[in-house]
Design a protein around this motif. Structure first.
Motif, PDB file in Angstrom:
ATOM      1  N   ALA A 141      17.804  18.005   8.178  1.00 29.95           N
ATOM      2  CA  ALA A 141      16.891  18.976   8.778  1.00 29.95           C
ATOM      3  C   ALA A 141      15.505  18.357   8.915  1.00 29.95           C
ATOM      4  N   ARG A 142      14.915  18.555  10.089  1.00 36.40           N
ATOM      5  CA  ARG A 142      13.516  18.186  10.290  1.00 36.40           C
ATOM      6  C   ARG A 142      12.728  19.491  10.403  1.00 36.40           C
ATOM      7  N   ALA A 143      11.746  19.647   9.529  1.00 36.80           N
ATOM      8  CA  ALA A 143      11.015  20.917   9.474  1.00 36.80           C
ATOM      9  C   ALA A 143       9.515  20.661   9.556  1.00 36.80           C
ATOM     10  N   TYR A 144       8.840  21.534  10.294  1.00 42.45           N
ATOM     11  CA  TYR A 144       7.392  21.436  10.414  1.00 42.45           C
ATOM     12  C   TYR A 144       6.746  22.048   9.169  1.00 42.45           C
ATOM     13  N   GLY A 145       5.918  21.282   8.507  1.00 47.81           N
ATOM     14  CA  GLY A 145       5.256  21.735   7.301  1.00 47.81           C
ATOM     15  C   GLY A 145       5.352  20.674   6.211  1.00 47.81           C
ATOM     16  N   LYS A 146       4.671  20.930   5.120  1.00 43.92           N
ATOM     17  CA  LYS A 146       4.688  20.001   3.999  1.00 43.92           C
ATOM     18  C   LYS A 146       5.295  20.688   2.783  1.00 43.92           C
ATOM     19  N   VAL A 147       6.112  19.907   2.040  1.00 48.31           N
ATOM     20  CA  VAL A 147       6.839  20.464   0.911  1.00 48.31           C
ATOM     21  C   VAL A 147       7.028  19.377  -0.139  1.00 48.31           C
ATOM     22  N   THR A 148       7.232  19.790  -1.366  1.00 50.67           N
ATOM     23  CA  THR A 148       7.513  18.856  -2.460  1.00 50.67           C
ATOM     24  C   THR A 148       8.940  19.046  -2.929  1.00 50.67           C
ATOM     25  N   GLN A 149       9.424  18.068  -3.691  1.00 51.17           N
ATOM     26  CA  GLN A 149      10.779  18.168  -4.214  1.00 51.17           C
ATOM     27  C   GLN A 149      10.885  19.322  -5.211  1.00 51.17           C
ATOM     28  N   GLU A 150       9.830  19.587  -5.953  1.00 50.91           N
ATOM     29  CA  GLU A 150       9.855  20.694  -6.907  1.00 50.91           C
ATOM     30  C   GLU A 150      10.049  22.024  -6.192  1.00 50.91           C
ATOM     31  N   GLN A 151       9.441  22.184  -5.029  1.00 52.70           N
ATOM     32  CA  GLN A 151       9.629  23.415  -4.262  1.00 52.70           C
ATOM     33  C   GLN A 151      11.062  23.521  -3.727  1.00 52.70           C
ATOM     34  N   LYS A 180      26.067  30.588   5.824  1.00 53.18           N
ATOM     35  CA  LYS A 180      26.059  31.793   6.656  1.00 53.18           C
ATOM     36  C   LYS A 180      25.218  31.526   7.898  1.00 53.18           C
ATOM     37  N   ASN A 181      25.162  32.494   8.786  1.00 47.26           N
ATOM     38  CA  ASN A 181      24.468  32.337  10.047  1.00 47.26           C
ATOM     39  C   ASN A 181      22.989  32.017   9.822  1.00 47.26           C
ATOM     40  N   ARG A 182      22.546  30.853  10.333  1.00 48.09           N
ATOM     41  CA  ARG A 182      21.146  30.405  10.267  1.00 48.09           C
ATOM     42  C   ARG A 182      20.610  30.368   8.830  1.00 48.09           C
ATOM     43  N   GLU A 183      21.488  30.096   7.874  1.00 49.48           N
ATOM     44  CA  GLU A 183      21.086  30.138   6.465  1.00 49.48           C
ATOM     45  C   GLU A 183      20.047  29.070   6.127  1.00 49.48           C
ATOM     46  N   ILE A 184      20.238  27.846   6.621  1.00 48.18           N
ATOM     47  CA  ILE A 184      19.309  26.764   6.290  1.00 48.18           C
ATOM     48  C   ILE A 184      17.928  27.062   6.862  1.00 48.18           C
ATOM     49  N   ARG A 185      17.875  27.479   8.105  1.00 47.08           N
ATOM     50  CA  ARG A 185      16.595  27.772   8.732  1.00 47.08           C
ATOM     51  C   ARG A 185      15.856  28.878   7.965  1.00 47.08           C
ATOM     52  N   ARG A 186      16.581  29.921   7.624  1.00 50.66           N
ATOM     53  CA  ARG A 186      15.935  31.072   6.982  1.00 50.66           C
ATOM     54  C   ARG A 186      15.595  30.782   5.520  1.00 50.66           C
ATOM     55  N   ALA A 187      16.389  29.923   4.880  1.00 50.49           N
ATOM     56  CA  ALA A 187      16.069  29.560   3.495  1.00 50.49           C
ATOM     57  C   ALA A 187      14.811  28.706   3.434  1.00 50.49           C
ATOM     58  N   LEU A 188      14.660  27.763   4.379  1.00 54.30           N
ATOM     59  CA  LEU A 188      13.466  26.914   4.385  1.00 54.30           C
ATOM     60  C   LEU A 188      12.226  27.685   4.831  1.00 54.30           C
ATOM     61  N   GLU A 189      12.445  28.769   5.571  1.00 56.10           N
ATOM     62  CA  GLU A 189      11.300  29.606   5.945  1.00 56.10           C
ATOM     63  C   GLU A 189      10.647  30.240   4.719  1.00 56.10           C
ATOM     64  N   THR A 190      11.426  30.453   3.649  1.00 60.46           N
ATOM     65  CA  THR A 190      10.832  31.010   2.430  1.00 60.46           C
ATOM     66  C   THR A 190       9.857  30.041   1.785  1.00 60.46           C
ATOM     67  N   LEU A 191       9.942  28.752   2.167  1.00 59.37           N
ATOM     68  CA  LEU A 191       8.999  27.735   1.672  1.00 59.37           C
ATOM     69  C   LEU A 191       7.970  27.389   2.747  1.00 59.37           C
ATOM     70  N   LYS A 192       7.836  28.265   3.778  1.00 61.48           N
ATOM     71  CA  LYS A 192       6.879  28.091   4.867  1.00 61.48           C
ATOM     72  C   LYS A 192       7.144  26.814   5.670  1.00 61.48           C
ATOM     73  N   LEU A 193       8.444  26.538   5.869  1.00 61.08           N
ATOM     74  CA  LEU A 193       8.867  25.405   6.700  1.00 61.08           C
ATOM     75  C   LEU A 193       9.559  25.933   7.947  1.00 61.08           C
TER      76      LEU A 193
END
Length: 351
Positions: A162-172, A212-225
């Motif tokens: 996955a390529r996601a716009y935003g910055k994140v750490t491994q801890e998150q 599930k449907n769009r699970e990865i996208r929606r899960a990473l959205e919880t980390l503002k990605l």
């Protein structure tokens, strides 16, 4: 076979339990299961077809997916006969983004099945990818096999890049291992590993067991990605590898038997007997049973065409002797050779 209407529409006064018993006691497989096995669609697809009145058995329209068939009946789907059941087969397909993974789209968008090679049989997908996702899709001609591979009990993981716009750490990202709640429904474990941060985009490796449907996208959205590219790189033991976009490659039957033979019965491949090449050992062996007179007059009895002839050619009177005998020169007349192998008259002490 008992009349179909008697099976589907029981007599008045028949309880629901008696109705179920009459259907379950009939020989054969349920029509939904049978049509899924021959590749018409998944069980849910077949059940929907039956509700819409698109399935007929022996000229009568079905109204229940519990009706059983043995395979000897005349079955029509959309007034067309179904194809004969083939051995289970599976393909790897690299789905490009912009294609829908359903057979038909209500909005008229191009489907993945319209982009497949024209020489392929009717197939269904194992799982799905949304419109903007790309990567590995497994295709099979066996609906029951597709259903078995989709179940979480099979234990197959699905890996993504996955390529996601935003910055994140491994801890998150590690917080996703416990799952997240999306629309009030908790997800399973999501294993996310940060590959690299490239400017404002992060590349993340994600592993799921029950997507599930769009699970990865929606899960990473919880980390503002915000995911802007998603690629499935593997499904269970099958890898995308270097398969090009839009390419489709069949998986060998022996590989299927080794990897999913415990889920579904896959018959042995038919062996092809090839004729031996001319001059090979097998070809030579054919001549050993022929009568002796067909092998040549000089061939010893029972040896065959390729045996050495026992009759030697007469030696020419003018033929020269070999130049070397046991590693020593034979000597020409008038030569200086002498010793044990010298010609008569040229030995040591002869004058």
């Amino acid at each position: 076979m008992p009349d179909m209407q008697k099976q589907i529409t029981p007599k008045k006064g028949t309880s629901k339990s008696q109705k179920k018993a009459s259907l379950s006691d009939a020989p054969g497989d349920r029509i939904a299961k049978y049509l899924a096995r021959v590749g018409v669609g998944s069980r849910r697809d077949v059940e929907r077809m039956i509700e819409e009145g698109r399935v007929k058995v022996n000229g009568k329209t079905l109204t229940s997916p519990a009706f059983k068939v043995t395979g000897k009946e005349k079955i029509l789907v959309n007034d067309e006969p179904i194809a004969e059941k083939d051995i289970p087969r599976m393909w790897r397909y690299h789905k490009p983004d912009g294609l829908v993974t359903s057979h038909k789209d209500e909005q008229g968008r191009r489907t993945m099945f319209e982009a497949l090679p024209t020489n392929m049989p009717r197939v269904i997908s194992v799982g799905r990818l949304d419109l903007t996702s790309e990567g590995l899709i497994l295709l099979t001609n066996d609906g029951e096999l597709a259903r078995a591979l989709e179940l979480p009990s099979t234990g197959w993981s699905r890996r993504y890049r996955a390529r996601a716009y935003g910055k994140v750490t491994q801890e998150q990202l590690d917080t996703l291992r416990k799952g997240v709640v999306i629309d009030g429904i908790p997800t399973g474990e999501i294993i996310a590993t940060l590959d690299r941060q490239q400017g404002d985009n992060a590349w993340i490796n994600v592993t799921l067991h029950d997507g599930k449907n769009r699970e990865i996208r929606r899960a990473l959205e919880t980390l503002k990605l915000q995911v802007n590219r998603l690629i499935r790189v593997s499904y269970g033991p099958y890898m995308l590898g270097d398969l090009g976009k839009g390419a489709c490659e069949e998986i060998k039957t022996r590989v299927l038997r080794d990897q999913i033979g415990h889920l579904i019965d896959i018959p042995e491949e038919k062996t092809v007997t090839r004729k031996p090449k001319r001059g090979s050992f097998a070809s030579a062996k054919r001549f050993q049973d022929k009568p002796a007179e067909t092998k040549g007059a000089n061939a010893p009895k029972g040896r065959g065409k390729f045996a050495k002839k026992t009759t030697e050619k007469p030696k020419s009177k003018t033929a020269r002797p070999p130049k070397k005998v046991m590693g020593k020169a034979y000597g020409k007349p008038g030569g200086k050779t002498s010793g044990k192998f010298a010609p008569r008259g040229h030995g040591k002490g002869k004058k």
